[in-house]
Design a protein around this motif. Structure first.
Motif: not given
Lengths: 70, 535
Positions: A37-40
């Motif tokens: 996942m993209e984890i900002p």
């Protein structure tokens, strides 16, 4: 000096800022990639980027310093 | 006039004078307790940006409703206390109305020996605790001070009896019976922390502290040199330890938040939460909701914004908003009815459940169940956070705690699978049939399966694709195949969810479902004494 830390282990996917940039509280500064996942990562306070401590592709552990603000 | 009458009149006059004298004395004595009579102490408190105990009480209660109990109390006059004046013995207790409902209060008076808890002061506190317990009033502590009054504490003849200790029995029994609020409004190491620890809601005013012991004691005992903020400041407890629910700027804001918190809850577990009128339509949810969803399930988005559109305007009230931000726990209203929301927040850590998130959510579920708030989960969770830190923190048991609390809750339960519903985390969030929720729905964007597809293919089909002529192509083929069978409608085909709905209908469907369900559902429990919470 404020530090922006990694909230979990993962690899650095995108870096949105560079030294000298002004960032606002809540601004996305880095995106990690973890668990597919993209984890900002957001700045918790406003400030000027003193140094970006990581490069794209680096693996970071939880709690690693990503960016130093001043 | 005969002599008899004359004597009577004279007697009356004497009596009247006596009563007047007593009344005057009463007035002088009670006035002496007021802030106005102690300007220096009040000024000192104000100079720190703080209100006095009496000013806080004035702010808390509806005007003119506060009835004080034990205002004339003084310390017990131990040898070490000779000549020391302790108005109300440093703890002001009483009962009044907060937004029309009866509430009990115990407020430490920092101007009296630094808010230390003296023997009689603690007896007053014990009495107000008992009154709240017996009558079913919410109980609010407004606390600051150094804990037990040392001058009265170094004598086993007094301390062995542990007079304040018996309050902990009452407080333990009151947990889940009435809302318990422990506000920390100044120095709060030791005593105030001990009382707050048994409360449901702990707001901390900026600059206040909480903890087992303060920096001086820690330095002496361990050599650890920390500031009081590092050791137990409001920011630390709201962001790192999770002990406190909220940091508030000042006393006024603290009182405001306490009132807001209470507005979602009934006075006690026998009462019904207040239903407030709501004019907001159920079927007219802002279309922008659809734009808040991400294009890919790997991307983060702000679940809080979605909740704000589904629930009544400005009604979403987050509990522990700064702690474990990967999960949202919030009171809210839907069609005027108070509910509890547990929602994955992918903006933080991708919404992955770690130990802190499980602790935060399970405690919240327990709170909502105790006070009849229906539970609604919004699920977008890729799993639990693996790794050594999680194992060290005991995540296996923490995850069980969340399951356990959701499972044993008897309030109406609704689950909404918004995005990913992977593995045990999907169960722990009440997904599908797993925890027997009353209504289980999914949005068309839901993806439900045992684990993330890519990881699953790498674990279970490694040999398969490595043996292929083109491993990369074969791996992709497998991923595409499995990805095509984790959708929401397929889940409904297997009857894992009750329906797949247009996200814009969520508000209407939740409101209608809750309207039709009783406050407490029948649930068969084996004839045990009580369960053992996985803590």
């Amino acid at each position: 000096m404020e530090k922006i830390l990694s909230m979990m282990a993962g690899s650095v996917w995108k870096i949105h800022v560079q030294a000298g940039d002004r960032v606002e509280e809540g601004q996305q500064v880095i995106i990690l990639e973890s668990m597919k996942m993209e984890i900002p990562i957001e700045a918790e306070t406003s400030g000027i980027v003193r140094q970006v401590m990581v490069s794209e592709g680096d693996f970071v552990n939880e709690g690693a310093i990503l960016i130093e603000l001043e | 006039m005969n002599s008899e009458t004359f004597r009577d009149e004279n007697k009356d006059k004497t009596q009247e004078n006596r009563i007047r004298r007593l009344m005057d004395e009463l007035l002088v004595k009670s006035d002496a307790l007021l802030d106005e009579q102690r300007p220096d102490a009040v000024l000192k408190q104000h100079s720190k940006g703080k209100l006095t105990a009496r000013e806080r009480i004035e702010l808390l209660f509806d005007q003119g409703t506060f009835i004080e109990i034990g205002k004339f109390v003084q310390n017990i006059g131990m040898e070490t206390m000779q000549g020391i004046d302790t108005p109300a013995d440093g703890i002001i207790t009483g009962i009044g109305e907060v937004d029309g409902r009866t509430v009990a209060v115990s407020a430490s008076d920092y101007t009296v020996m630094g808010g230390s808890m003296g023997k009689i002061g603690l007896e007053k506190q014990a009495r107000i605790i008992k009154i709240a317990k017996e009558a079913g009033y919410p109980l609010i502590f407004l606390m600051e001070g150094g804990g037990h009054r040392i001058q009265e504490g170094l004598d086993s003849r007094e301390f062995a009896r542990g007079s304040s200790g018996s309050s902990f029995v009452d407080l333990s029994l009151m947990s889940g019976w009435v809302p318990l609020i422990g506000a920390i409004m100044g120095p709060g190491f030791a005593g105030p922390s001990n009382f707050a620890s048994l409360c449901d809601f702990i707001p901390m005013v900026e600059g206040s502290t909480m903890g087992i012991a303060g920096p001086k004691l820690v330095k002496a005992a361990l050599g650890e040199d920390l500031t009081k903020e590092e050791l137990g400041g409001a920011a630390f407890h709201t962001k790192v330890s999770g002990m406190a629910d909220l940091t508030v700027k000042n006393d006024e804001e603290c009182i405001k938040e306490i009132k807001k918190y209470l507005s979602y809850l009934p006075s006690n577990a026998k009462a019904t939460p207040l239903q407030i009128p709501c004019n907001q339509p159920l079927n007219n949810v802002d279309q922008s909701l659809l734009k808040l969803l991400p294009k890919s399930t790997n991307q983060a988005y702000d679940m809080r914004k979605i909740l704000d559109l589904i629930f009544d305007h400005n009604s979403v009230y987050e509990i522990k908003p700064q702690f474990a931000k990967n999960i949202i726990t919030a009171f809210a209203r839907i069609n005027g009815k108070a509910v509890g929301i547990v929602a994955n927040q992918t903006r933080y850590m991708g919404g992955i459940l770690d130990s802190a998130a499980c602790t935060k959510a399970s405690r919240f579920v327990s709170l909502c169940d105790a006070f009849h708030l229906p539970l609604i989960s919004f699920i977008d969770v890729a799993g639990f956070l693996p790794g050594s830190a999680s194992e060290k923190a005991g995540l296996v048991r923490k995850s069980a705690k969340l399951l356990y609390e959701f499972a044993q809750a008897t309030v109406p339960k609704v689950s909404v699978t918004v995005g990913k519903g992977y593995g045990l985390a999907y169960f722990a969030m009440m997904g599908g049939r797993t925890l027997q929720s009353n209504y289980s729905i999914a949005w068309p964007t839901a993806e439900i399966c045992a684990m993330g597809i890519e990881g699953a293919v790498d674990v279970a089909y490694y040999r398969d694709y490595e043996a292929a002529d083109d491993p990369v192509q074969r791996r992709k083929q497998l991923i595409d195949k499995f990805r095509s069978q984790i959708g929401a409608i397929r889940g409904a085909e297997g009857f894992g969810v009750d329906d797949v709905i247009n996200p814009l209908d969520t508000r209407l469907l939740i409101a209608k479902t809750l309207e039709r369900l009783p406050e407490k559902l029948l649930k068969e429990v084996p004839p045990r004494k009580h369960g053992i919470i996985p803590i």
